[in-house]
Structure formats: structure tokens, C-alpha cells
Write a protein that holds these residues in place. Structure first.
Motif, PDB file in Angstrom:
ATOM      1  N   ARG A  98      21.474  13.268  18.545  1.00 46.23           N
ATOM      2  CA  ARG A  98      22.327  12.179  19.035  1.00 46.23           C
ATOM      3  C   ARG A  98      21.721  11.561  20.296  1.00 46.23           C
ATOM      4  O   ARG A  98      21.372  12.253  21.236  1.00 46.23           O
ATOM      5  CB  ARG A  98      23.744  12.698  19.308  1.00 46.23           C
ATOM      6  N   GLY A  99      21.577  10.254  20.276  1.00 47.85           N
ATOM      7  CA  GLY A  99      21.038   9.554  21.444  1.00 47.85           C
ATOM      8  C   GLY A  99      19.528   9.673  21.585  1.00 47.85           C
ATOM      9  O   GLY A  99      18.941   9.132  22.508  1.00 47.85           O
ATOM     10  N   VAL A 100      18.868  10.388  20.661  1.00 50.25           N
ATOM     11  CA  VAL A 100      17.411  10.529  20.728  1.00 50.25           C
ATOM     12  C   VAL A 100      16.758   9.387  19.946  1.00 50.25           C
ATOM     13  O   VAL A 100      17.203   9.029  18.858  1.00 50.25           O
ATOM     14  CB  VAL A 100      16.962  11.887  20.131  1.00 50.25           C
ATOM     15  N   GLY A 101      15.686   8.810  20.513  1.00 50.30           N
ATOM     16  CA  GLY A 101      14.940   7.755  19.814  1.00 50.30           C
ATOM     17  C   GLY A 101      15.774   6.524  19.567  1.00 50.30           C
ATOM     18  O   GLY A 101      15.649   5.872  18.534  1.00 50.30           O
ATOM     19  N   LEU A 102      16.625   6.194  20.506  1.00 49.62           N
ATOM     20  CA  LEU A 102      17.561   5.080  20.336  1.00 49.62           C
ATOM     21  C   LEU A 102      16.826   3.760  20.126  1.00 49.62           C
ATOM     22  O   LEU A 102      15.960   3.391  20.921  1.00 49.62           O
ATOM     23  CB  LEU A 102      18.447   4.987  21.584  1.00 49.62           C
ATOM     24  N   MET A 103      17.167   3.068  19.062  1.00 47.61           N
ATOM     25  CA  MET A 103      16.573   1.761  18.788  1.00 47.61           C
ATOM     26  C   MET A 103      17.712   0.780  18.525  1.00 47.61           C
ATOM     27  O   MET A 103      18.500   0.965  17.601  1.00 47.61           O
ATOM     28  CB  MET A 103      15.635   1.850  17.580  1.00 47.61           C
ATOM     29  N   THR A 104      17.792  -0.255  19.344  1.00 42.34           N
ATOM     30  CA  THR A 104      18.871  -1.231  19.169  1.00 42.34           C
ATOM     31  C   THR A 104      18.535  -2.156  17.992  1.00 42.34           C
ATOM     32  O   THR A 104      17.395  -2.204  17.524  1.00 42.34           O
ATOM     33  CB  THR A 104      19.057  -2.095  20.418  1.00 42.34           C
ATOM     34  N   LEU A 105      19.541  -2.901  17.563  1.00 40.89           N
ATOM     35  CA  LEU A 105      19.331  -3.856  16.472  1.00 40.89           C
ATOM     36  C   LEU A 105      18.235  -4.851  16.830  1.00 40.89           C
ATOM     37  O   LEU A 105      17.347  -5.150  16.032  1.00 40.89           O
ATOM     38  CB  LEU A 105      20.657  -4.586  16.196  1.00 40.89           C
ATOM     39  N   GLN A 106      18.291  -5.349  18.084  1.00 36.75           N
ATOM     40  CA  GLN A 106      17.298  -6.317  18.526  1.00 36.75           C
ATOM     41  C   GLN A 106      15.894  -5.712  18.479  1.00 36.75           C
ATOM     42  O   GLN A 106      14.948  -6.323  17.977  1.00 36.75           O
ATOM     43  CB  GLN A 106      17.640  -6.790  19.947  1.00 36.75           C
ATOM     44  N   GLN A 107      15.787  -4.472  18.994  1.00 35.90           N
ATOM     45  CA  GLN A 107      14.481  -3.794  18.978  1.00 35.90           C
ATOM     46  C   GLN A 107      13.972  -3.595  17.558  1.00 35.90           C
ATOM     47  O   GLN A 107      12.803  -3.830  17.266  1.00 35.90           O
ATOM     48  CB  GLN A 107      14.590  -2.424  19.649  1.00 35.90           C
ATOM     49  N   ALA A 108      14.885  -3.185  16.675  1.00 37.58           N
ATOM     50  CA  ALA A 108      14.483  -2.937  15.292  1.00 37.58           C
ATOM     51  C   ALA A 108      13.920  -4.207  14.678  1.00 37.58           C
ATOM     52  O   ALA A 108      12.931  -4.171  13.942  1.00 37.58           O
ATOM     53  CB  ALA A 108      15.665  -2.435  14.474  1.00 37.58           C
ATOM     54  N   GLU A 109      14.551  -5.342  14.993  1.00 35.55           N
ATOM     55  CA  GLU A 109      14.059  -6.597  14.422  1.00 35.55           C
ATOM     56  C   GLU A 109      12.744  -7.015  15.068  1.00 35.55           C
ATOM     57  O   GLU A 109      11.825  -7.445  14.387  1.00 35.55           O
ATOM     58  CB  GLU A 109      15.123  -7.683  14.550  1.00 35.55           C
ATOM     59  N   ASP A 110      12.654  -6.860  16.392  1.00 37.64           N
ATOM     60  CA  ASP A 110      11.417  -7.234  17.080  1.00 37.64           C
ATOM     61  C   ASP A 110      10.240  -6.373  16.633  1.00 37.64           C
ATOM     62  O   ASP A 110       9.118  -6.859  16.507  1.00 37.64           O
ATOM     63  CB  ASP A 110      11.586  -7.083  18.601  1.00 37.64           C
ATOM     64  N   LEU A 111      10.506  -5.082  16.424  1.00 35.16           N
ATOM     65  CA  LEU A 111       9.422  -4.167  16.090  1.00 35.16           C
ATOM     66  C   LEU A 111       9.093  -4.196  14.608  1.00 35.16           C
ATOM     67  O   LEU A 111       8.165  -3.543  14.155  1.00 35.16           O
ATOM     68  CB  LEU A 111       9.784  -2.740  16.502  1.00 35.16           C
ATOM     69  N   GLY A 112       9.880  -4.930  13.841  1.00 32.40           N
ATOM     70  CA  GLY A 112       9.588  -5.052  12.418  1.00 32.40           C
ATOM     71  C   GLY A 112       9.884  -3.791  11.632  1.00 32.40           C
ATOM     72  O   GLY A 112       9.248  -3.538  10.621  1.00 32.40           O
ATOM     73  N   ALA A 113      10.842  -2.994  12.096  1.00 29.88           N
ATOM     74  CA  ALA A 113      11.181  -1.770  11.367  1.00 29.88           C
ATOM     75  C   ALA A 113      11.757  -2.129  10.000  1.00 29.88           C
ATOM     76  O   ALA A 113      12.325  -3.202   9.818  1.00 29.88           O
ATOM     77  CB  ALA A 113      12.187  -0.942  12.157  1.00 29.88           C
ATOM     78  N   VAL A 114      11.576  -1.223   9.032  1.00 32.55           N
ATOM     79  CA  VAL A 114      12.075  -1.465   7.684  1.00 32.55           C
ATOM     80  C   VAL A 114      12.789  -0.228   7.153  1.00 32.55           C
ATOM     81  O   VAL A 114      12.688   0.854   7.730  1.00 32.55           O
ATOM     82  CB  VAL A 114      10.934  -1.835   6.700  1.00 32.55           C
ATOM     83  N   GLY A 115      13.504  -0.416   6.068  1.00 34.95           N
ATOM     84  CA  GLY A 115      14.083   0.706   5.340  1.00 34.95           C
ATOM     85  C   GLY A 115      15.187   1.414   6.096  1.00 34.95           C
ATOM     86  O   GLY A 115      15.820   0.834   6.964  1.00 34.95           O
ATOM     87  N   PRO A 116      15.396   2.691   5.792  1.00 37.00           N
ATOM     88  CA  PRO A 116      16.463   3.439   6.443  1.00 37.00           C
ATOM     89  C   PRO A 116      16.323   3.457   7.967  1.00 37.00           C
ATOM     90  O   PRO A 116      17.326   3.472   8.680  1.00 37.00           O
ATOM     91  CB  PRO A 116      16.312   4.851   5.871  1.00 37.00           C
ATOM     92  N   THR A 117      15.086   3.442   8.458  1.00 41.46           N
ATOM     93  CA  THR A 117      14.882   3.433   9.913  1.00 41.46           C
ATOM     94  C   THR A 117      15.536   2.189  10.516  1.00 41.46           C
ATOM     95  O   THR A 117      16.195   2.260  11.554  1.00 41.46           O
ATOM     96  CB  THR A 117      13.376   3.429  10.232  1.00 41.46           C
TER      97      THR A 117
END
Lengths: 176, 392
Positions: free
Chosen positions: B202-221
Motif C-alpha cells: 500500500r502506497g508503494v510505487g505510487l503512480m498518479t493518473l497524470q503520471q501514468a499517461e505521461d509515462l505511457g504506461a499500459v495494461g494493468p499497470t
């Protein structure tokens, strides 16, 4: 079966709107575009318009960068792309929104194969840019990390494996 | 004192077993126990597949691309054949599309359970690791029964599939899904209530929605950070327009959310498999496809267990593909690890690395190094001998 969801319906309706939106964003940068498949738009763009065009796509929040593809067209005329008949490299920037794919196509001469880095706009592009440098020998200006990503450390410099002219290394010391 | 602060302490991890039993190299800059920077180097299992397929015919290319990854082999073959079929302008029978979808979901189950075990192991929860891998055998056995293979099921052909769902297999599949669903309910309960587990996630490796979009994350991540994106829904392929899935997202964006999203996706897979088995269309399994694929290019996107898998396929109208570009989901998710690592404890790194469910073979594809005279075919005996000599 599940109740038919409205998503498919609206998806079909929105398809044209999403495509039109992309055209309206990009027509400032290029008038050369073609609808290649029902869900795909290809836009042929000059190198100096690449970054402004990508910035416009991002500013309009139109989709995300899905991949960057490098192509090598040695010699033979290209039937799917009548604009470019001579030897050249081509870099495709694929942006996706829903089922729509917009591809920015930049053509490069072998003797002037360089592109500006887009990492300041799309940080994730760094991996694709490093791949382009290694595999196609395209010089990416101002890319944050130009070091090798995939090829072995002892890979000879100036040998670009995904170019069509590459048929294998003379000295295959890496094998044994 | 100034000098003291300018010196960096770098801890190299890998290329042997950086958290997972796969090769990758990471360098973490640390200040005491806290990570302050991270870099990575890939390519240790780079095999040259993109170049390799340019010298093979379309069918051979399919088998080679299936070997990009041992975990999600089916989804690679599916992405490729869907694109080739579009170029050839052939309609694949509906039963074949449904079977592709069914096996795609079976593959997702095995992949997510595999990941659950690995991630649990990295967190020190070895009992959970062994439980989930034991249960994963259920789906592995089903895949083997269906296709004859545990790993490379190879049931796609260009133009259809080569195995059918018999009544006997249908029964076994349904029984297997019932068992796995019970187990997954238990796992969901464990990961949501166990204090030590929550402490590590819990609280580890926190990635916000904005970060996820900026970093180009995909899938379940990405979906664990609330990104509303799933190719099965956005651009339905194979049988997904007939058998729609529901989007699974979480909003917290931490490691815990990534566990929850993946386990909840399993429930969707169970539901979908039952739905397909109950409504399997009656039709042929294959359709004829010409050996030469008409000139053209297409893009094929599918939702692999790890996220959006992207294929660009170009044909010049002859028997060999002109160019196949593969962009695998793991590649997109790496930057999230590199950016999120600073500020965390070094001990969190293995879990953070495995949290994106990385697949190194997927990252590393492209180049084959062949002897100049090696267009010859190797016999099994020669290959075996080569292996013995190589490791002597």
C-alpha cells in the motif's frame, strides 16, 4: 449473452469524429494525408514540422504515442506510398485513440538521416529513439540518453541491423 | 563536507536475476537506504526476431513471432495473424475467432497467476507464491489438453485455428474455471486483508493518473492508476466484439492496486470463458489464405496480459513480410519504474520491478547473428551437438 452494450454503437459513430479531429489538428502542418484503412490516417510530414505537429496532438489531448516504427526503403519504388520513390529511410510515429491510429510519416535521406528528439514532449519515446539509432542509424538530435539499449557492447559501430543492406556480420565472434 | 555530498553510491542489480529470473541490468543510486536515481540496460535476451522474420515466409514468421515471448505466445501470434488476414482480405470463421479469444483469456489467467506468484515471492510471501503457482497448473493442464503444448500452444494458423473445443474439453474448462474462481476469491481476500502484505504494497510505487499517461504506461499497470484503456474494449478484435469484456480499473495507483486490478481481471476472464463456451458459434475452423499476401501495410493492436501489444506489418506482395515491427507492453512500462524508483527504499525495488509484470524476452527482440554460410538448415542432431559444444 450479455445485454448489447451501447459502446460499439457509439464507437462507430465517434470514429469519423475522432478522425476529423485529427485532420483538423494536423492540417496546419501537412496537406499530404491519406486514409489507409477505415481506422487509420497517414500524414506525410516534413522533419521540421514533426515536433510542432506532435505538440499539437498532445495539446489537443488526442490519444497517446503507441510506437515508433523505422522503415528502410532501398531502391524499389513503393506502391503504398507514391510520394517517395527513391531510396530513403522512413520513421513512423503512431498515435492511437480508441480504435483510431494516426501515423505521422517522416521521410529521411540516407546521407541526412537525422531527426529531432521528441522526449521533451513524450518522455517514453526515449526507448524508441535509442532503438532507431541502433537499428537504423538515424541520428536523433538532443535525445537524453544516446547509449546502447539492445545490441551487445562489442557490436561494431556503423552497422545497422534493421537496414535492408545488413545481411549478417562478417566476424561472428559473438556467437562463439 | 561538500565532497561528501557529491559522491554517489551506485548499486548494480543484474543482469543475472534482477528480482526476476530473467536478465536485465539496473543501477540504483542510493543515499543510505533510499534510492535517489535509477537507470537500466536491456538487450540480454535480444534475438533479432524482427530481422529474422524478414527472411521467412508468412507462416514461418508466425511461428517465429509466437516465440517472442514464452508467457504470452498466443497473443503475439494472434496480433500477427489478425494483421495478415486483414492484408489478405479474408474473413476468418466466427468459431475460430471465438476460440482465439478463449485461448487469449486462458493465457491471461496463466500469465496473471504466474505474476501473482513472482510478485508475492519478491515480497517474501513464499506461501502465496507456491499456492498461486500450484493453481496455475490447472490452467496449464487445460492449455495442454486443448493444444498439446504447455507453453507455445501454436493453435493459430493464418486464416483460423487448428484445434476445436470438444465437449470433453468444454467440461474440463468449466470445472477448471470454477476451481480457479474460488481460489482467486481467496487471493483477493488475502491481499486485501493481510497486514504484512498491505504493509509492503500500500502506497508503494505510487503512480498518479497524470503520471501514468505521461509515462505511457499500459495494461494493468496503467489501469491500476485509473487509465481507462483496454484494447479489447477500445478496438475489439477476434471475438471481443461478440463477447465484450468489462473494464477493470483502480484509482489508488500503488502496488496494491496493481494486485487488485490483475486479480479482478481474472474474474472477467472466467466470466468470458464461460460465456464463450456457452455461445460458441458453429462454423468451419479455417479459411483459405493465399500464400502471397497482397502489398500493403496494416497495424494490429491487441491487449496482451501486460497491456497493449502493437504490430506494424508491411507486405510487398510476395511470400515474405517486408517489415514487422513489434512494440511489446513491457517496454512502455519500464519508464514508470525508472521514474518512480527515487524516494523508495532499496528493499522495495524487487517488488517495484515485478509490479509492472515485466517480460524481458518481450523487450529484447531483434537481431540474429548468423554465420555467412548459415542459410543451411540445422538438423536436430546438429543443434544438439552445437548446444553440447557451446556449454562444454
Amino acid at each position: 449473452m450479455d445485454a448489447q452494450r451501447p459502446l460499439n454503437e457509439t464507437g462507430v459513430l465517434n470514429l469519423q469524429d475522432i478522425l476529423q479531429h485529427a485532420v483538423s489538428i494536423l492540417q496546419k502542418y501537412s496537406h499530404l494525408y491519406s486514409y489507409v484503412e477505415s481506422n487509420r490516417l497517414d500524414v506525410f510530414i516534413e522533419r521540421n514540422h514533426l515536433k510542432p505537429a506532435i505538440k499539437a496532438i498532445l495539446d489537443a489531448k488526442w490519444g497517446h504515442l503507441s510506437a515508433i516504427t523505422g522503415l528502410d526503403h532501398p531502391g524499389q519504388p513503393d506502391a503504398s506510398d507514391p510520394q517517395h520513390q527513391k531510396d530513403h529511410l522512413e520513421v513512423l510515429y503512431h498515435f492511437c485513440q480508441k480504435s483510431i491510429i494516426v501515423t505521422l510519416r517522416v521521410s529521411l535521406d540516407y546521407h541526412d538521416a537525422r531527426l529531432p528528439s521528441i522526449c521533451d514532449l513524450v518522455p517514453v519515446a526515449t526507448l524508441y529513439e535509442r532503438e532507431l539509432m541502433e537499428m537504423f542509424g538515424i541520428h536523433i538530435e538532443n535525445t537524453p540518453d544516446p547509449s546502447r539499449l539492445l545490441l551487445p557492447d562489442d557490436w561494431p559501430s556503423g552497422v545497422y541491423p534493421l537496414r535492408k543492406s545488413f545481411k549478417g556480420l562478417e566476424n561472428t565472434s559473438t556467437m562463439s | 563536507m561538500l565532497e561528501f555530498h557529491t559522491e554517489k553510491f551506485i548499486i548494480p542489480i543484474g543482469p543475472q536475476h534482477p528480482a526476476l529470473k530473467e536478465p536485465g541490468h539496473f543501477e540504483f543510486t542510493v543515499d543510505g537506504e533510499t534510492v535517489t536515481g535509477a537507470t537500466m540496460r536491456l538487450g540480454y535476451v535480444h534475438r533479432g526476431i524482427e530481422k529474422g522474420v524478414e527472411g521467412r515466409n508468412w507462416t514461418q514468421a508466425m511461428y517465429m513471432l509466437e516465440r517472442v515471448c514464452g508467457i504470452c505466445s498466443h497473443v503475439h501470434a494472434t496480433a500477427f495473424v489478425l494483421g495478415v488476414e486483414r492484408l489478405a482480405n479474408v474473413q476468418v470463421p466466427p468459431r475460430a475467432q471465438a476460440i482465439r479469444t478463449l485461448v487469449g483469456e486462458l493465457e491471461r489467467i496463466h500469465s496473471h497467476l504466474l505474476w501473482l506468484g513472482v510478485a508475492a515471492h519478491e515480497g517474501g510471501f513464499d506461501t502465496l507464491f507456491m499456492f498461486s503457482w500450484r493453481d496455475r497448473e490447472t490452467v496449464m493442464d487445460l492449455l495442454e489438453e486443448l493444444s498439446g503444448n504447455r507453453v507455445h500452444y501454436s493453435l493459430n494458423v493464418i486464416g483460423g485455428v487448428k484445434v476445436d473445443i470438444t465437449d470433453e474439453i468444454r467440461e474440463h474448462l468449466l470445472k477448471g474455471m470454477d476451481y480457479l474462481e474460488e481460489r482467486c476469491k481467496y487471493y483477493l481476500n488475502v491481499i486485501s486483508t493481510d497486514e504484512t502484505f498491505l504493509g509492503r504494497t500500500r502506497g508503494v510505487g505510487l503512480m498518479t493518473l497524470q503520471q501514468a499517461e505521461d509515462l505511457g504506461a499500459v495494461g494493468p499497470t496503467a489501469r491500476a492508476s485509473g487509465v481507462q484503456r483496454d484494447i479489447r474494449i477500445d478496438a475489439p478484435y477476434a471475438g471481443y466484439s461478440q463477447f465484450p469484456v468489462r473494464l477493470v480499473t483502480e484509482s489508488t495507483g500503488d502496488l496494491h492496486a496493481r494486485f487488485v486490478v490483475r486479480i479482478k481481471e481474472l474474474f472477467e476472464s472466467f466470466r468470458l470463458i464461460r460465456l464463450i463456451l456457452a455461445n460458441l458459434p458453429e462454423s468451419e475452423l479455417t479459411t483459405r489464405v493465399p500464400r502471397r499476401i497482397p502489398a500493403g501495410e496494416t497495424i494490429s493492436r491487441v491487449e496482451a496480459p501486460r497491456g497493449e501489444l502493437f504490430y506494424y506489418i508491411k507486405s510487398n506482395g510476395n511470400e515474405y513480410p517486408e517489415r514487422v515491427k513489434v512494440r511489446t507492453p513491457s517496454l512502455c512500462n519500464w519508464s514508470s519504474v525508472i521514474v518512480l524508483a527515487p524516494g523508495h527504499k532499496l528493499a522495495d525495488m524487487p517488488m517495484l520491478l515485478s509490479g509492472i509484470d515485466p517480460c524481458f524476452s518481450c523487450n529484447d527482440r531483434m537481431i540474429t547473428i548468423r554465420h555467412t554460410d548459415s542459410n543451411r538448415t540445422w538438423s536436430w542432431e546438429q543443434l544438439r551437438q552445437y548446444g553440447i559444444e557451446y556449454y562444454r
